[in-house]
Scaffold this active site. Structure first.
Site, PDB file in Angstrom:
ATOM      1  N   SER A 429       0.849  -1.274   0.041  1.00  0.00           N
ATOM      2  CA  SER A 429      -0.049   0.155   0.052  1.00  0.00           C
ATOM      3  C   SER A 429       1.026   1.337   0.065  1.00  0.00           C
ATOM      4  CB  SER A 429      -0.951   0.054   1.154  1.00  0.00           C
ATOM      5  OG  SER A 429      -0.777  -0.814   2.487  1.00  0.00           O
ATOM      6  N   HIS A 450      -3.629  -3.644  -5.397  1.00  0.00           N
ATOM      7  CA  HIS A 450      -3.746  -3.212  -4.101  1.00  0.00           C
ATOM      8  C   HIS A 450      -5.182  -3.478  -3.611  1.00  0.00           C
ATOM      9  CE1 HIS A 450      -4.090   0.120  -0.892  1.00  0.00           C
ATOM     10  NE2 HIS A 450      -3.328  -1.014  -0.492  1.00  0.00           N
ATOM     11  N   GLU A 462      -7.113  -1.553  -6.547  1.00  0.00           N
ATOM     12  CA  GLU A 462      -6.521  -0.683  -7.279  1.00  0.00           C
ATOM     13  C   GLU A 462      -5.290  -1.453  -8.156  1.00  0.00           C
ATOM     14  OE1 GLU A 462      -6.402   3.542  -4.828  1.00  0.00           O
ATOM     15  OE2 GLU A 462      -5.158   1.944  -3.933  1.00  0.00           O
ATOM     16  N   ASN A 500      -5.494   6.247  -0.842  1.00  0.00           N
ATOM     17  CA  ASN A 500      -4.719   6.791   0.439  1.00  0.00           C
ATOM     18  C   ASN A 500      -4.170   8.284   0.124  1.00  0.00           C
ATOM     19  OD1 ASN A 500      -5.166   4.415   1.687  1.00  0.00           O
ATOM     20  ND2 ASN A 500      -3.181   3.381   1.279  1.00  0.00           N
TER      21      ASN A 500
END
Ligand code: NAD
Length: 592
Positions: A429, A450, A462, A500
């Protein structure tokens, strides 16, 4: 109502996106409303919006037909400001422009009775500056409704240094009488919610402008990765890009934070008259004015060919922790044969037991049959030796500890053993995918996949391509995720990927806001949940994610983008140093 000033007739000036909804909410609570806008066209527009909304309420049996008629009978629409003379409270919701608002307040001051209260629905302008245009700054207040006013049951009540306590009390009570939750804040650009929201929205525009990901993928990532009601670009279209531009300009003027400096693309859209839903086109093109239906998808064609298949039927998963177990589960349930590569026989049996337990729970709940569970289990084998993967897999997904060296070591080892055809994926991540890929001789067949935790529940994945990834590999892995009923989004190899990178600066800003004592943790959480429809407030989410994990992600973003606004909030660092890292230890921002 028992308040000091009894409110009977409420004026609403400006009947656009916000004003028409505000007028309706107030009339629904039994008050008489006089709505004012500039011309007949605007009045007709507001009238059709309010009637349409009432009709929808009746057709969905939310209100009766006679209630609907009664609500409409309480709303009077006019183009004459003088008609407001008898109002006890006037709420202004005209264009986000200080000069226009000041002029309006000056006129209202001369029209209204001396006791009348004037409220502005400004999103970011200074309520204090607006108030001094009148001869009664003590009776001027901010009442910031959220969009759509009919849905978001929350109002920021903004008091200035001169606002009378009585006026504050009346407005708090009035808000509750609308069955809405008030929060009282001081006069600062963006108040609580917009100040946290707009940095994030602006950053999403920049991401889109830089072609980092498509508009659909940016929006899907935040919807499916964070459970938000809509993605940032669709939300900007709903808010109105002109309004958003003004809000950002005001925030930048006050904060001098370059993350608030409106993105160039936003300015171009506004200059071109693409204002969002209200003009029929913004980031998306709408079937008709104010319609939620998007008709245009030609701007950013999806990279993946959704018609083709992945051709991936066998996979290896490296690791035995939470993520690895979840990924094994997703693959096995989706029909892929999986070999889980773990470090010990004990870890292998723990992984199998954990899958058995979670699938048994689904059987007990009637979600899957005993036969399905047996099929899933039959698709999973475990091994402690990398050789077990030789000739047996089309794809390897790595989900071991978040450290560069061990990841590179295992990939380099597998690279020498497995056929060139096998695709390698890391589920990191925060590390750079290309740095891991460079430890192999197959950078073209290497990408990031991800997953989000818990992988079997969270639909977002992702798909991260590096400068070296072959587009065909991206397409196949995207298709595999679709075959597994996931929601794949594509982006390139940059810290934080989409979710994120957009989420953590916002969380960090929330900490900085609480530390500055502008608002309490509880009020910030409420503003984001009730005003913006977030499933959790930022502090609730930080405690769930873990403050140590959050700090690591924020530091990664800060290091990569060198953006002063991404520097971790001091309070976050202190809590981590103290070991108060969230729910998992019983104490973070809250005690558990
Ligand atoms: P809008 O452009 O949709 O509507 C503004 C309306 O005001 C138009 O109908 C216009 O004709 C009218 N108007 C302009 N000048 C006027 C005047 N002098 N007298 C009477 N009417 C006038 O804008 P909006 O999105 O509804 O925003 C209105 C206010 O609400 C702004 O201050 C904005 O910051 C704030 N706000 C917006 C949102 C949002 O999501 N759009 C949310 C909360 C608050």
């Amino acid at each position: 109502m028992g308040s000091i000033v009894e409110l009977k007739t409420i004026g609403v000036v400006g009947l656009g996106t916000m004003g028409s909804g505000i007028a309706e909410v107030i009339a629904r609570s039994g008050y008489s409303v006089i709505g004012v806008d500039l011309g007949e066209k605007a009045i007709d527009y507001a009238d059709s919006r309010i009637r349409g909304s009432i009709d929808r309420g009746v057709s969905r049996s939310k209100i009766t037909e006679s209630d609907g008629l009664a609500i409409l009978s309480r709303i009077q629409l006019t183009t004459k400001l003088e008609d407001l003379a008898s109002c006890d409270l006037v709420i202004e919701a005209i264009t986000e422009d200080l000069a226009a608002k000041s002029e309006l307040f000056m006129t209202l001051d001369s029209l209204l009775g001396p006791e009348a209260i004037m409220a502005t629905n400004t999103s970011a302008l200074s309520v204090t500056e607006i108030s001094v245009a009148t001869g009664r700054p003590s009776r001027v207040i901010g009442m910031h409704f959220f969009n759509p006013a009919m849905v978001q049951k929350f109002i920021e009540i903004v008091s200035t240094v001169t606002t009378d306590q009585e006026v504050i009390d009346v407005c708090l009570e009035f808000t509750r009488s609308l069955e809405m939750e008030p929060v009282l804040v001081g006069d600062r650009a963006g108040f609580i919610a917009n100040s946290l929201l707009f940095g994030y929205l602006n950053q999403a525009v920049t991401m889109y402008e830089q072609k980092y990901a498509s508009r659909e993928d940016i929006d899907s990532a935040m919807k499916f990765g964070c459970g938000l009601p809509m993605g940032p670009l669709a939300l900007l279209d709903l808010i109105g890009l002109d309004t958003a531009l003004e809000i950002l300009d005001t925030m930048y003027h006050e904060s001098r934070n370059r993350l608030h400096a409106p993105s160039a693309l936003l300015k171009q859209f506004v200059a071109a008259g693409r204002l969002g839903r209200k003009s029929g086109q913004g980031f998306y093109t709408y079937a008709e004015l104010n319609a939620p239906l998007v008709v245009d998808d030609s701007l950013t064609p999806a990279i993946a060919d959704s018609g083709s298949v992945s051709g991936i039927t066998r996979a290896g998963v490296v690791g035995s922790g939470t993520m690895a177990t979840g990924i094994v589960s997703v693959l096995a349930v989706g029909g892929v044969s999986v070999i889980a590569l773990t470090r010990s026989e004990q870890r292998s049996s723990q992984l199998r037991e954990s899958l058995d337990t979670s699938w048994s729970k689904l059987v007990a709940k009637g979600k899957i049959t005993e036969e399905q569970k047996s099929e899933y289990l039959a698709r999973v084998t475990t091994s402690e030796s990398p050789e077990a993967l030789v000739g047996q897999v089309d794809l390897v997904v790595e989900a071991i500890a978040e450290e560069l060296q061990p990841k590179c070591e295992i990939f380099s080892q597998l690279d020498q053993m497995l056929s060139d055809e096998v695709i390698f994926a890391t589920t990191t991540s925060s590390l750079s995918v290309i740095e891991i890929a460079a430890s192999t001789n197959r950078m073209d067949r290497f990408l990031g996949i991800h997953f989000f935790n818990p992988a079997p529940v969270m639909s977002l994945v992702e798909i991260v391509s590096t400068v070296a990834t072959d587009p065909d590999v991206v397409i196949r892995c995207t298709n595999l995720m679709r075959e597994l009923r996931k929601k794949p989004v594509q982006c390139s190899d940059r810290a934080g990927f989409i979710v994120n990178a957009l989420l953590f600066p916002y969380l960090n800003n929330a900490i900085a806001m609480a530390s500055s004592n502008y608002a309490s943790i509880q009020d910030i959480d409420s503003a984001m949940k009730l005003g913006c429809g977030y499933p959790m407030g930022p502090f609730e989410l930080l405690d769930v994610v873990g403050l140590d994990v959050s700090l690591a992600i924020i530091n990664t973003l800060y290091r990569e983008f060198r953006e002063p606004g991404f520097a971790p909030a001091a309070q976050l660092e202190h809590l981590v140093t103290a070991g108060f890292v969230g729910r998992k230890v019983g104490r973070g921002f809250a005690k558990y």
